[in-house]
Design a protein around this motif. Structure first.
Motif, PDB file in Angstrom:
ATOM      1  N   VAL A  81      23.387 -16.518  45.198  1.00 52.99           N
ATOM      2  CA  VAL A  81      23.408 -15.641  46.381  1.00 52.99           C
ATOM      3  C   VAL A  81      23.554 -16.529  47.613  1.00 52.99           C
ATOM      4  CG1 VAL A  81      22.161 -13.960  47.775  1.00 52.99           C
ATOM      5  CG2 VAL A  81      21.965 -13.884  45.288  1.00 52.99           C
ATOM      6  N   LYS A  82      24.640 -16.369  48.343  1.00 48.73           N
ATOM      7  CA  LYS A  82      24.899 -17.182  49.523  1.00 48.73           C
ATOM      8  C   LYS A  82      24.108 -16.630  50.720  1.00 48.73           C
ATOM      9  CE  LYS A  82      27.697 -19.390  46.930  1.00 48.73           C
ATOM     10  NZ  LYS A  82      27.197 -20.639  46.309  1.00 48.73           N
TER      11      LYS A  82
ATOM     12  N   ASP B 103      31.242 -15.609  60.042  1.00 53.97           N
ATOM     13  CA  ASP B 103      32.699 -15.485  59.909  1.00 53.97           C
ATOM     14  C   ASP B 103      33.234 -16.352  58.771  1.00 53.97           C
ATOM     15  OD1 ASP B 103      32.803 -13.661  61.923  1.00 53.97           O
ATOM     16  OD2 ASP B 103      33.678 -14.994  63.417  1.00 53.97           O
ATOM     17  N   ASP B 104      32.770 -17.581  58.687  1.00 56.66           N
ATOM     18  CA  ASP B 104      33.253 -18.480  57.634  1.00 56.66           C
ATOM     19  C   ASP B 104      32.827 -18.001  56.246  1.00 56.66           C
ATOM     20  OD1 ASP B 104      34.452 -20.116  59.480  1.00 56.66           O
ATOM     21  OD2 ASP B 104      32.751 -21.485  59.640  1.00 56.66           O
ATOM     22  N   LEU B 105      31.567 -17.574  56.127  1.00 60.23           N
ATOM     23  CA  LEU B 105      31.018 -17.248  54.822  1.00 60.23           C
ATOM     24  C   LEU B 105      31.388 -15.852  54.348  1.00 60.23           C
ATOM     25  CD1 LEU B 105      29.169 -18.475  52.625  1.00 60.23           C
ATOM     26  CD2 LEU B 105      27.253 -17.342  53.748  1.00 60.23           C
TER      27      LEU B 105
ATOM     28  N   GLY C 285      38.141 -15.480  51.963  1.00 53.69           N
ATOM     29  CA  GLY C 285      39.269 -15.217  51.068  1.00 53.69           C
ATOM     30  C   GLY C 285      38.896 -14.521  49.777  1.00 53.69           C
ATOM     31  N   LYS C 286      37.690 -13.942  49.722  1.00 48.83           N
ATOM     32  CA  LYS C 286      37.243 -13.271  48.501  1.00 48.83           C
ATOM     33  C   LYS C 286      36.626 -11.919  48.822  1.00 48.83           C
ATOM     34  CE  LYS C 286      36.167 -17.532  45.959  1.00 48.83           C
ATOM     35  NZ  LYS C 286      35.129 -18.231  45.157  1.00 48.83           N
ATOM     36  N   ASP C 287      36.614 -11.037  47.795  1.00 50.41           N
ATOM     37  CA  ASP C 287      35.845  -9.809  47.934  1.00 50.41           C
ATOM     38  C   ASP C 287      34.384 -10.198  48.146  1.00 50.41           C
ATOM     39  OD1 ASP C 287      38.108  -8.319  47.387  1.00 50.41           O
ATOM     40  OD2 ASP C 287      37.657  -8.113  45.253  1.00 50.41           O
ATOM     41  N   THR C 288      33.663  -9.412  48.960  1.00 52.82           N
ATOM     42  CA  THR C 288      32.296  -9.801  49.312  1.00 52.82           C
ATOM     43  C   THR C 288      31.367  -8.594  49.314  1.00 52.82           C
ATOM     44  OG1 THR C 288      33.181 -11.561  50.733  1.00 52.82           O
ATOM     45  CG2 THR C 288      30.870 -10.949  51.059  1.00 52.82           C
ATOM     46  N   LEU C 289      30.194  -8.776  48.752  1.00 53.35           N
ATOM     47  CA  LEU C 289      29.115  -7.798  48.860  1.00 53.35           C
ATOM     48  C   LEU C 289      28.019  -8.462  49.680  1.00 53.35           C
ATOM     49  CD1 LEU C 289      27.972  -4.990  47.931  1.00 53.35           C
ATOM     50  CD2 LEU C 289      26.754  -6.261  46.135  1.00 53.35           C
ATOM     51  N   ILE C 290      27.610  -7.819  50.786  1.00 46.64           N
ATOM     52  CA  ILE C 290      26.576  -8.413  51.639  1.00 46.64           C
ATOM     53  C   ILE C 290      25.399  -7.468  51.790  1.00 46.64           C
ATOM     54  CG2 ILE C 290      27.767  -7.642  53.757  1.00 46.64           C
ATOM     55  CD1 ILE C 290      26.510 -10.189  55.100  1.00 46.64           C
ATOM     56  N   GLU C 291      24.214  -8.038  51.710  1.00 40.57           N
ATOM     57  CA  GLU C 291      22.969  -7.301  51.917  1.00 40.57           C
ATOM     58  C   GLU C 291      22.338  -7.751  53.231  1.00 40.57           C
ATOM     59  OE1 GLU C 291      18.336  -7.133  50.399  1.00 40.57           O
ATOM     60  OE2 GLU C 291      19.708  -8.658  49.635  1.00 40.57           O
TER      61      GLU C 291
ATOM     62  N   VAL D 181      26.317 -12.088  49.067  1.00 40.78           N
ATOM     63  CA  VAL D 181      25.727 -12.683  50.265  1.00 40.78           C
ATOM     64  C   VAL D 181      24.532 -11.856  50.738  1.00 40.78           C
ATOM     65  CG1 VAL D 181      26.201 -13.473  52.628  1.00 40.78           C
ATOM     66  CG2 VAL D 181      28.053 -13.416  50.943  1.00 40.78           C
ATOM     67  N   LYS D 182      23.581 -12.527  51.370  1.00 38.31           N
ATOM     68  CA  LYS D 182      22.469 -11.831  52.025  1.00 38.31           C
ATOM     69  C   LYS D 182      22.264 -12.415  53.420  1.00 38.31           C
ATOM     70  CE  LYS D 182      18.724 -14.823  50.309  1.00 38.31           C
ATOM     71  NZ  LYS D 182      17.436 -14.862  49.581  1.00 38.31           N
ATOM     72  N   MET D 183      21.746 -11.586  54.342  1.00 38.44           N
ATOM     73  CA  MET D 183      21.465 -12.068  55.691  1.00 38.44           C
ATOM     74  C   MET D 183      20.227 -11.371  56.241  1.00 38.44           C
ATOM     75  SD  MET D 183      23.917 -12.496  59.039  1.00 38.44           S
ATOM     76  CE  MET D 183      23.634 -11.127  60.132  1.00 38.44           C
TER      77      MET D 183
END
Length: 489
Positions: free
Chosen positions: A366-367, A375-377, A382-388, A419-421
């Motif tokens: 998990v990034k 923006d970079d992450l 360049g990839k599909d992304t799921l963010i929490e 990804v999570k933030m």
């Protein structure tokens, strides 16, 4: 001498507070019904002495009682101590939390109170509950009494109360009775004193009058829509007093000066700084809005810009039309504020971004995104992304953590980033509408400008099925239905 002066100030404040509190009826079981039967309209606060919210409301409630004590139709404010003399009364009206406020018509409940919790807002709301929306002023003496106020007012002078302008005014007043203070007159002497027979004017509150703008502004339009626009544009003036109750009136782009704004205890000191903001605001009228706000009431906004403390001078913060944040880094002065506004309008300032430090390593499944690497992450990976977007204290987020980590491990070799933030420690880009936690978004790699809210199940299989179906390129380990693919031996 300083001690004596301080003592005089403290004594004066206590005396003023006690005088205001004396305007609040103190009721209990023995006199509740009998006292209310004698009143037309009463706002009753059911409270507990130990309640923190009640303690904060009490001085505002007392000030509101003072504001409306001479109103016609009459309005009374009352309080009931639910822990002592008013236990039975509080039980009768099913009071289960403090403070609870209810509006009574004589001794019968009319409705629950759902209005503001500061003095002027309480007074406005209650005035809207009684009598006509606009006060009919019938004499010069009544006019003087109407104008003796701490509020901004809208007043209509009409030779014919059935005229088109009068009908527009009264219709507008009826629609906005809880928000603004209205008065009108057709009395010959009042019209003579006002100088014109048909006009609508906005009269600023006395404490807001200044040398940079007129205290009375005449409406020049001819329709209800024109009147709505006129009030919206002029009600708060060049530099409005932005409170928790009026904050929605102020739209971006907006520059706000935060300091010890207090028109009850220190109007002269409050206007000392406001007048300096006004001097600059005058130069940019129509280009950007200006306001002053209490640093204590808006500490949460100051925190959003990294300020934990405001000293004697104002802190100036801004938001542009895109809702990006900016702050005046230099010490407040007219010259520095002028320069700040010019650079803001010229798009020469660097936006302020609240962000945790960029992680030194980000090699877990998990990034971790922060505002500075978002923006970079997320956007440019360049990839599909799921963010929490989560909050550290959120129980649902904690429950999701092991599931989210297992999902990321299963998709480590896929063209997908998990990804999570921490949305409490980092600014969230405006295109992500985060109102609760956890909030998840899916971003296809070729359409990052249009994040899709994820509202599916919160188990690993639920996430796998969704991602397998929505992935830009079919997953290596799962088919489009989310079933594991068979591997050749």
């Amino acid at each position: 001498m300083r001690c004596l002066a301080a003592a005089v100030l403290i004594f004066g404040y206590i005396a003023t507070t006690l005088a205001a509190e004396s305007d609040v009826l103190d009721l209990g079981d023995d006199n509740f019904a009998s006292t209310l039967k004698q009143q037309e309209t009463t706002l009753v606060m059911f409270y507990a002495p130990w309640c923190g919210h009640c303690k904060r409301l009490k001085p505002e409630y007392a000030k509101a009682a003072e504001l409306v004590k001479d109103d016609d139709p009459p309005i009374k404010l009352a309080k009931v101590d639910c822990t002592e003399a008013g236990k039975e009364t509080c039980s009768k009206y099913s009071v289960s939390g403090y403070p609870t406020l209810k509006i009574f018509r004589q001794d019968e409940v009319s409705q629950d109170y759902s209005g503001p919790r500061e003095a002027i807002g309480i007074a406005k709301y209650m005035r809207a509950q009684v009598g006509p929306a606009s006060k009919n002023v019938r004499s010069v003496e009544e006019l003087a009494k109407f104008l003796d106020t701490k509020e901004t007012s809208i007043f209509g002078s009409f030779e014919d109360i059935d005229s088109k302008l009068a009908k527009i005014f009264l219709k507008f007043a009826d629609k906005n009775r809880e928000k603004y203070r209205f008065g009108h007159s057709s009395d010959e002497e009042v019209l003579k004193k006002n100088g014109e027979t048909d006009k609508i004017v906005l009269i600023r509150a006395p404490h807001l009058s200044n040398k940079f703008e007129a205290s009375t502004i005449k409406f020049e339009g001819s329709t209800e829509s024109d009147l709505t626009t006129f009030i919206k544009e002029n009600y708060h003036g060049l530099v409005g007093h932005r409170t928790q109750e009026t904050s929605r009136d102020f739209q971006n782009p907006l520059i706000t000066a935060y300091y010890s704004v207090d028109y009850q205890k220190n109007p002269k000191g409050t206007n000392y700084w406001r007048n300096r903001v006004l001097k600059v605001a005058k130069e940019f009228a129509g280009q950007i809005s200006f306001a002053i706000s209490s640093k204590d009431d808006f500490q949460h906004e100051l925190n959003e810009y990294g300020y934990d403390f405001v000293g004697d001078k104002p802190i100036v913060l801004a938001r542009d039309a895109k809702n990006l944040k900016y702050s005046l880094k230099d010490e407040f002065s007219v010259e520095n504020l002028q320069d700040f506004v010019e650079k803001l309008l010229a798009d020469e300032l660097e936006p302020y971004v609240k962000s945790e430090p960029v992680p030194e390593s980000n090699d877990t499944p998990v990034k971790v995104a922060v505002a500075k690497n978002f923006d970079d992450l997320v956007i440019n990976n360049g990839k599909d992304t799921l963010i929490e977007f989560y909050a550290p204290w959120c129980g649902h987020c904690k429950k999701l953590t092991p599931i989210y980590e297992e999902l990321a491990e299963k998709l480590q070799d896929e063209d997908v980033v998990i990804v999570k933030m921490d949305a409490t420690a980092n600014d969230v880009p405006p295109e992500f509408n985060v109102r609760g936690f956890p909030t998840l978004f899916w971003l296809p790699k070729d359409s990052k400008n249009n994040p899709v809210s994820y509202n599916g199940g919160r188990e690993v299989d639920d996430f796998i099925k969704y991602i397998a179906k929505e992935a830009t390129t079919e997953l290596k380990s799962f088919d489009r239905d989310g079933r594991p693919k068979k591997t050749e031996l």
